[in-house]
Design an enzyme around this catalytic site. Structure first.
Site, PDB file in Angstrom:
ATOM      1  N   SER A  43       2.302  19.358 -51.436  1.00 46.39           N
ATOM      2  CA  SER A  43       2.878  19.012 -50.992  1.00 46.39           C
ATOM      3  C   SER A  43       4.131  17.986 -51.558  1.00 46.39           C
ATOM      4  O   SER A  43       5.450  18.434 -51.514  1.00 46.39           O
ATOM      5  CB  SER A  43       2.295  18.279 -50.044  1.00 46.39           C
ATOM      6  N   GLU A  44       3.749  17.554 -53.061  1.00 45.82           N
ATOM      7  CA  GLU A  44       4.088  17.450 -53.735  1.00 45.82           C
ATOM      8  C   GLU A  44       4.058  16.642 -54.875  1.00 45.82           C
ATOM      9  O   GLU A  44       3.118  16.410 -55.472  1.00 45.82           O
ATOM     10  CB  GLU A  44       4.993  15.995 -53.196  1.00 45.82           C
ATOM     11  N   THR A  45       5.330  17.122 -55.533  1.00 41.76           N
ATOM     12  CA  THR A  45       5.241  16.643 -57.472  1.00 41.76           C
ATOM     13  C   THR A  45       6.162  16.095 -58.348  1.00 41.76           C
ATOM     14  O   THR A  45       6.640  15.759 -57.453  1.00 41.76           O
ATOM     15  CB  THR A  45       5.031  18.457 -57.934  1.00 41.76           C
TER      16      THR A  45
END
Length: 273
Positions: A43-45
């Site tokens: 979902s996020e990096t």
């Protein structure tokens, strides 16, 4: 480059929400960051960089698979844990300052947990009735089941709905969002349970539901506590329908709402970028 993957809002690996963190990423360009975020497919990096504001301990850029966010909650806590685990030393013991697209965000060490101070809302206030009906229809629930609706946008663009119970939240089977943006739903558990409220976070596309969401819980906390709908300290459960055991600790201290949780380092190594 050093690489860390951290599970956030859990004290046991694989039951929270993971974030991938690339350290010392000042040499990377925008497209390299975006491409790596698409490749991790989380979902996020995030990417840790040297701060440009002298008040900050580090700068953070946050990417989804679709683009960059000015702020997000679980990446903030996971990246802070990764920075500390890599030997980072904050200017003020026990409190970190993160520079990101939303400005400076304070992160405090709260015992074994980390907590961030909820940033100001970019958009708050009540949601138009037509939008409430559209969201309710997308969630597959009756309009009468919604007892409150607020804009809860602190970066990702959330709309938040309050339902009568945690069971009603857990029973939701979305029909499809179309052009709607991100929607968060919250409902109270019965007293004496494992958590005070149940939260779910939905967004267009696949898989369509986020396991545990710091930004949404921050905005919901500001709404519920600020309006007297919740006590000054409560625990939110999230990810239950996805087989996760996310626990988000929300607390008002003076004028701030703090959003905290446990973090577990799951992967440590290097990445060739």
């Amino acid at each position: 480059m050093r690489f860390t993957q951290v599970d956030v809002f859990t004290d046991e690996l694989m039951y929270g929400n993971p974030v991938a963190v690339v350290h010392d990423a000042d040499g990377l360009g925008d497209e390299q960051m975006a491409a790596f975020a698409r490749w991790t497919n989380l979902s996020e990096t995030t990417f840790l960089l040297a701060p440009t504001d002298p008040a900050a301990d580090y700068r953070l850029r946050i990417f989804t698979t679709g683009g960059e966010l000015p702020f997000a909650g679980h990446p903030t806590l996971g990246s802070a844990r990764a920075w500390l685990a890599a030997g980072g030393e904050p200017q003020r013991p026990g409190q970190l300052v993160q520079e990101c697209g939303a400005g400076l965000v304070r992160v405090r060490e709260d015992g074994s947990r980390l907590a961030f101070a909820a940033p100001p809302l970019r958009r708050g206030g009540p949601v138009d009735e037509a939008d409430v009906r559209q969201v309710a229809d997308a969630l597959g629930i009756d309009r009468a089941d919604v007892i409150g609706a607020q804009w809860a946008d602190n970066g990702p663009g959330w709309i938040a709905l309050l339902l009568r119970s945690a069971d009603a939240v857990l029973a939701i089977e979305p029909r499809g969002f179309g052009e709607l943006d991100k929607v968060g739903v919250v409902g109270p558990h019965a007293p004496g349970g494992h958590a005070d409220v149940e939260v779910r976070a939905f967004y267009p596309g696949s898989p369509g539901e986020d396991p545990v969401t710091g930004s949404l819980n921050a905005a919901i906390g500001q709404w519920l506590i600020g309006s007297g709908l919740a006590t000054d300290s409560y625990v939110a459960a999230q990810g239950t329908r996805l087989g996760r055991r996310g626990r988000v600790h929300v607390e008002r201290v003076d004028d701030d709402v703090w959003v905290g949780g446990d973090t577990v380092v799951g992967v440590s190594g290097t990445v060739a970028l």
